[in-house]
Design a protein around this motif. Structure first.
Motif, PDB file in Angstrom:
ATOM      1  N   GLN A   1      -5.293   2.914 -11.795  1.00 62.16           N
ATOM      2  CA  GLN A   1      -5.295   2.486 -10.398  1.00 62.16           C
ATOM      3  C   GLN A   1      -5.748   1.028 -10.247  1.00 62.16           C
ATOM      4  OE1 GLN A   1      -4.466   4.292  -7.178  1.00 62.16           O
ATOM      5  NE2 GLN A   1      -4.360   2.074  -6.940  1.00 62.16           N
TER       6      GLN A   1
ATOM      7  N   ASN B   1       1.952   2.739  -3.505  1.00 66.50           N
ATOM      8  CA  ASN B   1       0.958   3.011  -4.544  1.00 66.50           C
ATOM      9  C   ASN B   1       1.284   4.294  -5.311  1.00 66.50           C
ATOM     10  OD1 ASN B   1      -1.596   2.509  -5.914  1.00 66.50           O
ATOM     11  ND2 ASN B   1      -2.393   4.249  -4.765  1.00 66.50           N
TER      12      ASN B   1
ATOM     13  N   GLU C   1       0.812  -1.222   0.000  1.00 64.89           N
ATOM     14  CA  GLU C   1       0.000   0.000   0.000  1.00 64.89           C
ATOM     15  C   GLU C   1       0.846   1.273   0.000  1.00 64.89           C
ATOM     16  OE1 GLU C   1      -2.512  -0.461   3.429  1.00 64.89           O
ATOM     17  OE2 GLU C   1      -4.199  -1.185   2.232  1.00 64.89           O
TER      18      GLU C   1
ATOM     19  N   LYS D   1     -11.459  -3.757  -2.727  1.00 62.86           N
ATOM     20  CA  LYS D   1     -10.512  -3.165  -1.778  1.00 62.86           C
ATOM     21  C   LYS D   1     -10.882  -3.522  -0.338  1.00 62.86           C
ATOM     22  CE  LYS D   1      -8.208   1.267  -0.875  1.00 62.86           C
ATOM     23  NZ  LYS D   1      -8.398   1.426   0.572  1.00 62.86           N
TER      24      LYS D   1
ATOM     25  N   LEU E   1      -2.853  -3.755  -4.230  1.00 61.35           N
ATOM     26  CA  LEU E   1      -2.184  -3.295  -3.018  1.00 61.35           C
ATOM     27  C   LEU E   1      -2.307  -4.324  -1.899  1.00 61.35           C
ATOM     28  CD1 LEU E   1      -3.431   0.411  -3.094  1.00 61.35           C
ATOM     29  CD2 LEU E   1      -1.248  -0.506  -3.929  1.00 61.35           C
TER      30      LEU E   1
ATOM     31  N   VAL F   1      -3.140  -1.678 -10.176  1.00 61.99           N
ATOM     32  CA  VAL F   1      -2.212  -1.740  -9.044  1.00 61.99           C
ATOM     33  C   VAL F   1      -2.891  -2.478  -7.896  1.00 61.99           C
ATOM     34  CG1 VAL F   1      -0.693  -0.427  -7.531  1.00 61.99           C
ATOM     35  CG2 VAL F   1      -1.299   0.487  -9.789  1.00 61.99           C
TER      36      VAL F   1
END
Length: 353
Positions: free
Chosen positions: A78, A66, A63, A235, A83, A81
């Protein structure tokens, strides 16, 4: 570009042996370690995008990195990616990425590649990956690229393949842990051992089936999120569940257990850039075997050193042989190259100051 081709770019490591340049807040993959004008992650992304559509390259990182990923790879969205809310080694993040890809494209084949390695012949790299993709599309296999060993290195794991296999792609007998020097010499003499470079290739069908078979608990954990993958709920699911995953590498979790593992001996020059010494090996040198990155230097009675500074600083050295000299913001390190394996310990000590 084949829309079934995907890549998982591993960019979560800290690179502590490259301290003081590589730090927890700004690790080596986000630095221009080679003095080439590109950071390591930029070079790796560029290399992969010659074969794989840019939108199909996923970046796995922590994280805290990022913003660095998005800053250095502005072409990446985004949602590309992934995380990690906690450091859990390579198996959980590869499973997470594979389930996302599977939901998006069940016919996908993918390469898993570190973001911080040095590969010179990028065309040969693309040819090798293409050869692996072709094989993985037809067969239920888990593949890796093996690196032809050039000396008895004790810092790498090894891949032992079937000596009687005359095919370009070899059946793997077993993975071997990092050996002592005598064992490494025996591996080289045997002729059927390769360095494990941590580059893996497989179809999404093969890798998800392998996780289901060999890591049922981890697989069940991440399968709970199937509905949320590639949606706005992903997320939250990952933040809540990812820390519960076992901290285990893909080698231990899957590759060492599976019987359908194959290796292609790579045809490109490779270096894992794991230490200052390995960086020294790959960069241009002066007549006295000194390597200089960024710095302007006056060298007298100096040989076999690697010298790196920021912003073209003038560095004057007299009487040093086989040293690492790194000037970085508020740290100056002058350290014997022969003791570079101790830099990780020094890093830990410095972090406590």
């Amino acid at each position: 570009m084949n829309k079934n081709y995907y890549a998982i770019l591993m960019a979560g490591g800290v690179g502590s042996r490259f301290w003081p340049v590589s730090t927890t807040d700004f690790p080596k993959q986000f630095h221009d370690m080679l003095g080439s004008g590109e950071t390591l992650i930029q070079k790796t992304f560029s290399r992969l995008s010659k074969l794989i559509p840019m939108e199909n390259i996923l970046i796995l990182t922590n994280e805290r990195y990022n913003h660095l990923v998005l800053q250095q790879l502005p072409m990446v969205k985004q949602e590309q990616v992934l995380l990690e809310p906690a450091m859990r080694n390579t198996a959980p993040c590869i499973l997470y990425a594979s389930l996302k890809i599977q939901k998006q494209n069940p016919e996908a084949v993918m390469v898993v590649a570190p973001s911080d390695h040095w590969i010179e012949d990028e065309d040969a790299f693309s040819r090798n990956i293409q050869q692996c993709f072709d094989f993985c599309e037809k067969e239920n296999v888990l593949m890796t690229l093996g690196i032809e060993p050039t000396f008895p290195n004790t810092g790498f794991g090894y891949i032992e393949f079937d000596k009687s296999d005359a095919n370009p792609i070899k059946k793997v007998n077993q993975f071997r842990e990092k050996p002592d020097y005598e064992t490494a010499k025996a591996f080289l003499d045997a002729g059927n051992f390769l360095w494990n470079g941590g580059i893996f290739i497989w179809s999404v069908k093969s890798i998800t089936a392998a996780f289901e078979k060999f890591q049922p608990q981890m697989n069940a954990l991440f399968k709970q999120g199937s509905e949320s993958y590639n949606t706005s709920n992903e997320k939250q699911f990952i933040e809540q569940n990812y820390p519960d995953a076992e901290n285990v590498s893909i080698d231990y979790a899957v590759m060492e257990k599976a019987s359908n593992v194959f290796v292609l001996p790579a045809t490109f020059d490779w270096n894992d850039l794991g230490t200052w010494g390995s960086l020294h090996d790959k960069l241009d040198k002066d007549d006295n075997n000194n390597t200089v990155v960024n710095a302007t230097v006056i060298l007298e009675n100096a040989s076999n050193n690697i010298i790196r500074s920021e912003a073209k600083k003038l560095v004057v050295i007299d009487g040093l042989d086989d040293y690492i000299i790194v000037d970085n913001e508020n740290v100056l390190m002058i350290y014997p190259k022969s003791k570079e394996q101790d830099i990780k310990r020094i890093t830990d000590a410095a972090n406590k100051l």
